[in-house]
Design a protein around this motif. Structure first.
Motif, PDB file in Angstrom:
ATOM      1  N   ALA A   1       0.821  -1.213   0.000  1.00 52.98           N
ATOM      2  CA  ALA A   1       0.000   0.000   0.000  1.00 52.98           C
ATOM      3  C   ALA A   1       0.853   1.259   0.000  1.00 52.98           C
TER       4      ALA A   1
ATOM      5  N   VAL B   1       3.921  -0.793   4.041  1.00 56.18           N
ATOM      6  CA  VAL B   1       2.638  -1.305   4.516  1.00 56.18           C
ATOM      7  C   VAL B   1       2.156  -2.340   3.514  1.00 56.18           C
TER       8      VAL B   1
ATOM      9  N   GLU C   1       1.983 -14.787   6.169  1.00 57.29           N
ATOM     10  CA  GLU C   1       3.279 -15.413   6.394  1.00 57.29           C
ATOM     11  C   GLU C   1       3.249 -16.746   5.633  1.00 57.29           C
TER      12      GLU C   1
ATOM     13  N   LEU D   1      -1.968 -12.263   8.384  1.00 58.37           N
ATOM     14  CA  LEU D   1      -1.505 -11.162   9.231  1.00 58.37           C
ATOM     15  C   LEU D   1      -2.326  -9.892   9.034  1.00 58.37           C
ATOM     16  N   GLY D   2      -3.172  -9.852   8.020  1.00 58.03           N
ATOM     17  CA  GLY D   2      -3.957  -8.647   7.758  1.00 58.03           C
ATOM     18  C   GLY D   2      -3.072  -7.525   7.234  1.00 58.03           C
ATOM     19  N   THR D   3      -3.315  -6.301   7.683  1.00 57.00           N
ATOM     20  CA  THR D   3      -2.516  -5.146   7.278  1.00 57.00           C
ATOM     21  C   THR D   3      -1.362  -4.998   8.254  1.00 57.00           C
ATOM     22  N   ILE D   4      -0.160  -4.881   7.733  1.00 58.11           N
ATOM     23  CA  ILE D   4       1.009  -4.729   8.617  1.00 58.11           C
ATOM     24  C   ILE D   4       1.919  -3.597   8.128  1.00 58.11           C
ATOM     25  N   LEU D   5       2.551  -2.961   9.104  1.00 58.15           N
ATOM     26  CA  LEU D   5       3.633  -2.015   8.821  1.00 58.15           C
ATOM     27  C   LEU D   5       4.931  -2.743   9.157  1.00 58.15           C
ATOM     28  N   LEU D   6       5.740  -2.972   8.126  1.00 55.85           N
ATOM     29  CA  LEU D   6       6.972  -3.754   8.246  1.00 55.85           C
ATOM     30  C   LEU D   6       8.148  -2.778   8.258  1.00 55.85           C
TER      31      LEU D   6
ATOM     32  N   PRO E   1       3.723   4.951   5.111  1.00 53.60           N
ATOM     33  CA  PRO E   1       3.579   3.885   6.111  1.00 53.60           C
ATOM     34  C   PRO E   1       3.151   4.380   7.502  1.00 53.60           C
TER      35      PRO E   1
ATOM     36  N   LEU F   1      -0.490   4.527   8.881  1.00 53.49           N
ATOM     37  CA  LEU F   1      -1.109   3.378   9.542  1.00 53.49           C
ATOM     38  C   LEU F   1      -1.023   3.529  11.063  1.00 53.49           C
TER      39      LEU F   1
ATOM     40  N   ILE G   1       9.665  -5.960  14.248  1.00 56.26           N
ATOM     41  CA  ILE G   1       9.601  -6.466  12.871  1.00 56.26           C
ATOM     42  C   ILE G   1       8.374  -5.866  12.176  1.00 56.26           C
ATOM     43  N   PHE G   2       7.190  -6.066  12.771  1.00 54.64           N
ATOM     44  CA  PHE G   2       6.023  -5.402  12.178  1.00 54.64           C
ATOM     45  C   PHE G   2       4.978  -5.068  13.238  1.00 54.64           C
ATOM     46  N   ILE G   3       4.116  -4.149  12.880  1.00 53.31           N
ATOM     47  CA  ILE G   3       2.982  -3.732  13.710  1.00 53.31           C
ATOM     48  C   ILE G   3       1.732  -3.924  12.872  1.00 53.31           C
ATOM     49  N   SER G   4       0.704  -4.487  13.506  1.00 53.83           N
ATOM     50  CA  SER G   4      -0.528  -4.755  12.778  1.00 53.83           C
ATOM     51  C   SER G   4      -1.727  -4.345  13.630  1.00 53.83           C
ATOM     52  N   PRO G   5      -2.662  -3.594  13.056  1.00 53.17           N
ATOM     53  CA  PRO G   5      -3.910  -3.364  13.782  1.00 53.17           C
ATOM     54  C   PRO G   5      -4.532  -4.719  14.118  1.00 53.17           C
TER      55      PRO G   5
END
Lengths: 75, 75, 75, 75, 75, 75, 75
Positions: free
Chosen positions: D34, D43, D49, D59-64, E7, E10, E70-74
């Motif tokens: 995104a 994002v 995974e 994992l849905g939406t993630i910020l990596l 990013p 988010l 590593i990542f953050i996800s809602p």
């Protein structure tokens, strides 16, 4: 900072002297410090890799990257 | 710093010469240094990966990232 | 620094050519270098992960982060 | 640098597309990119995974964080 | 970069919401994000360390350093 | 960023209070936070290394480098 | 930040005093702090590597790179 001595003064005094260097990879290297810079990169002459107190390998002149160093000690 | 020599002077003198490079991954690489920059990135020509004193693999010309280097030594 | 060549000149010449990339994770990747930047981030086309001399996996076009690279070699 | 293409152009073209991301922790994540920034933070939407070619976890939406990435590939 | 989303948008939308955070140490932490900064340091309230889907430990309010993420996800 | 709270506000409120600190080396340290800086370096007084909920070692006053921290929590 | 104390004040007060230093490599070193700088590089005099409470090795005067330190404590 209230004292006038700075850590790099030790390096300045050690130029031309034997030093012992402990690396993160657990290597111990001994040699005569020829020069250093602000990143603690140092040139050692007649450098030797040590195993306990003994010489494990003769390395000659080396440029050692500061980022690998744990500590430097006048030998 | 009271001496005029700097660690990178060693690299300058080594351009065109054979050098031995020890990497963090415990690899030893030997080759002729063609160039370097301020990050200690170096180009080696006729580079060989060593296993003890023997050639393990011929690598040709390589650009080695400075961050992987433990030390560089004129061979 | 007395020579005019710089390490990134090797990358410049390698654009459009096959290169071999050794990564810190011990992966070897081969591909045609399409572009690079000052962090040594590179785009490889028709990239393949190698196992010895053989293709282990076809990766297509990849953007490889420079920080993972040990060395890059024209293949 | 003589070519006009830059590695981040690949990210720009991949916005809205499926990408595969290999992480240093050896995870493989697939998702639709995104957005991204200059640190290669990205994002991913509908991120999964992977275990080989199969979905191991949704994992849905993630910020990596970019610092964890080995490579990004249009899937 | 041609898209307007970034990013960190988010994170902005996730303030006050439950998020799941995967750490380099392989920990999974869930909590309500109270705030964040440009280093991705985040404050989580009612944070829980997870083991699979279950709560392994209640951590209360924590300030998590961005460099570990590593990542953050809602959630 | 639309909220006014910032992660370091949590540290500001915690000065003089007991905090629990989880380190990358998996150590847990509890102590009263005397001060902190922008690198998340912190001084803890009456610091104790914990093993589960029990005191493993009394450390007295310590200056902890921020780079080692995973999270800080008001205890 | 509302308090006037800063973490480096602890170092300032410790100059000339015995300190205990815990390193990332799990080494414990005790010595008299002669100087420090903004990177937390420190010079220790009469430094000793400890094994539990006992002296494992006498190191003399050492320059310790700040990046290796977990914590410093007045001994």
């Amino acid at each position: 900072m209230s004292n006038n001595e700075r850590p790099f003064d030790l390096l300045n005094k050690a130029v031309g002297q034997k030093v012992l260097v402990r690396l993160k990879s657990n290597m111990n290297i001994r040699g005569r410090m020829a020069s250093f810079d602000a990143h603690m990169n140092i040139v050692l002459e007649e450098a030797e890799e040590l195993d306990g107190g003994d010489t494990k390998a003769k390395l000659g002149t080396i440029l050692l990257r500061g980022g690998n160093i744990i500590f430097i000690s006048p030998a």
